[in-house]
Design an enzyme around this catalytic site. Structure first.
Site, short mmCIF file in Angstrom:
data_model
loop_
_atom_site.label_atom_id
_atom_site.label_comp_id
_atom_site.label_asym_id
_atom_site.label_seq_id
_atom_site.Cartn_x
_atom_site.Cartn_y
_atom_site.Cartn_z
N ASN A 1 -1.85 -0.03 7.13
CA ASN A 1 -1.27 -1.30 7.60
C ASN A 1 -0.42 -1.97 6.53
O ASN A 1 -0.25 -3.19 6.53
CB ASN A 1 -2.38 -2.22 8.11
CG ASN A 1 -3.43 -2.48 7.05
OD1 ASN A 1 -3.29 -2.04 5.91
ND2 ASN A 1 -4.46 -3.20 7.41
N HIS B 1 -1.79 -5.56 1.48
CA HIS B 1 -3.01 -6.33 1.22
C HIS B 1 -2.61 -7.70 0.72
O HIS B 1 -1.65 -7.83 -0.03
CB HIS B 1 -3.88 -5.66 0.15
CG HIS B 1 -4.93 -6.58 -0.40
ND1 HIS B 1 -6.15 -6.75 0.22
CD2 HIS B 1 -4.92 -7.44 -1.46
CE1 HIS B 1 -6.86 -7.66 -0.46
NE2 HIS B 1 -6.14 -8.09 -1.48
N GLU C 1 -8.87 -11.22 -7.78
CA GLU C 1 -7.96 -10.09 -7.62
C GLU C 1 -6.79 -10.16 -8.62
O GLU C 1 -6.39 -9.14 -9.17
CB GLU C 1 -7.45 -10.02 -6.18
CG GLU C 1 -8.56 -9.65 -5.20
CD GLU C 1 -8.14 -9.71 -3.74
OE1 GLU C 1 -6.97 -10.04 -3.47
OE2 GLU C 1 -8.99 -9.44 -2.87
N TYR D 1 -12.05 -3.18 -3.54
CA TYR D 1 -12.62 -3.18 -2.19
C TYR D 1 -14.15 -3.23 -2.21
O TYR D 1 -14.78 -2.87 -1.21
CB TYR D 1 -12.11 -1.97 -1.40
CG TYR D 1 -10.70 -2.18 -0.84
CD1 TYR D 1 -10.43 -3.26 0.01
CD2 TYR D 1 -9.66 -1.32 -1.15
CE1 TYR D 1 -9.16 -3.47 0.52
CE2 TYR D 1 -8.38 -1.53 -0.64
CZ TYR D 1 -8.13 -2.60 0.19
OH TYR D 1 -6.87 -2.82 0.70
N LYS E 1 0.83 -1.21 0.00
CA LYS E 1 0.00 0.00 0.00
C LYS E 1 0.87 1.26 0.00
O LYS E 1 2.08 1.19 0.25
CB LYS E 1 -0.93 -0.04 1.23
CG LYS E 1 -1.89 -1.24 1.21
CD LYS E 1 -2.81 -1.21 2.43
CE LYS E 1 -3.79 -2.37 2.41
NZ LYS E 1 -4.74 -2.30 3.57
P1 IDP Z 1 -7.25 -7.26 5.67
O1 IDP Z 1 -6.50 -6.21 4.88
O2 IDP Z 1 -6.46 -7.74 6.86
O3 IDP Z 1 -7.78 -8.39 4.82
P2 IDP Z 1 -9.97 -6.23 5.73
O4 IDP Z 1 -10.95 -6.49 6.84
O5 IDP Z 1 -10.19 -6.93 4.44
O6 IDP Z 1 -8.51 -6.51 6.31
O7 IDP Z 1 -9.97 -4.65 5.49
C1 IDP Z 1 -9.40 -4.09 4.34
C2 IDP Z 1 -8.60 -2.88 4.74
O8 IDP Z 1 -9.46 -1.88 5.23
C3 IDP Z 1 -7.61 -3.11 5.90
O9 IDP Z 1 -6.40 -3.68 5.48
C4 IDP Z 1 -7.45 -1.71 6.45
O10 IDP Z 1 -6.56 -0.94 5.64
C5 IDP Z 1 -8.86 -1.16 6.30
N1 IDP Z 1 -9.66 -1.37 7.51
C6 IDP Z 1 -10.27 -2.51 7.88
N2 IDP Z 1 -10.94 -2.36 9.03
C7 IDP Z 1 -10.78 -1.08 9.39
C8 IDP Z 1 -11.25 -0.29 10.50
O11 IDP Z 1 -11.95 -0.77 11.39
N3 IDP Z 1 -10.83 1.00 10.53
C9 IDP Z 1 -10.05 1.57 9.56
N4 IDP Z 1 -9.59 0.85 8.50
C10 IDP Z 1 -9.95 -0.44 8.42
MG MG Z 2 -9.20 -8.33 3.27
#
Ligand code: IDP
Ligand code: MG
Length: 156
Positions: A112, A115, A126, A49, A9
């Protein structure tokens, strides 16, 4: 062999962590079969997304992902989808275990770093979304016979 889609990212590039993160995957024994830099359009971010559309963080997530270029990787290996997810760690940087990419380098819930596809179905969708067929390469790594045990004929 299985393939998965990884996105480094915008924060990975801005924080200078691209090399370190890719090195972890290479050192694990996973094979890079596609790699490019992309400035994501809003349309592509929305497609990628789509499962999160409507969630409270969705708009911020799309803004974040389109704010600066990303690196997209296709990785190949036995069980690579699960392996990459384990190496990434839990979604929130502050919750991710030390030793994982997010656990070692991230503290944020949204910024974070990475992905990774979460299932064979999402990996297929994807990879097709992010790579043209000719951008994905099938080739043998010279050290494959030392990365996997081929004594049974198939990689173990
Ligand atoms: P993942 O990336 O670990 O698969 P997902 O639940 O698919 O997590 O969420 C996609 C992305 O959305 C996350 O990597 C993060 O960047 C963002 N995200 C997910 N949950 C939250 C939240 O509660 N607050 C802010 N950003 C979130
Ligand atoms: Mg995810």
């Amino acid at each position: 062999m299985e393939r998965t889609l990884i996105i480094l990212k915008p924060d990975s590039l801005q924080r200078g962590l691209v090399g370190k993160i890719i090195t972890r995957f290479e050192e694990k024994g996973l094979q890079i079969v596609g790699l490019k830099q992309v400035l994501i359009t809003e349309e592509l971010a929305a497609q990628h997304y789509a499962p999160h559309k409507g969630k409270p963080f969705y708009d911020r997530l799309v803004r974040f992902m389109t704010s600066s270029p990303v690196i997209v990787l296709a990785l190949q290996g036995n069980g690579v989808i699960e392996i990459a997810r384990k190496m990434m760690g839990a979604t929130f940087g502050f919750k991710a275990d030390p030793g994982t990419i997010r656990g070692d380098f991230a503290v944020s819930s949204s910024f974070n770093l990475i992905h990774g596809s979460d299932s064979p179905e999402s990996a297929q969708v994807e990879l097709a979304l992010w790579f043209k067929p000719e951008e994905l390469h099938s080739y043998d790594l010279a050290n494959r016979v030392w990365t996997y045990d081929f004594s049974n004929g198939t990689p173990m």
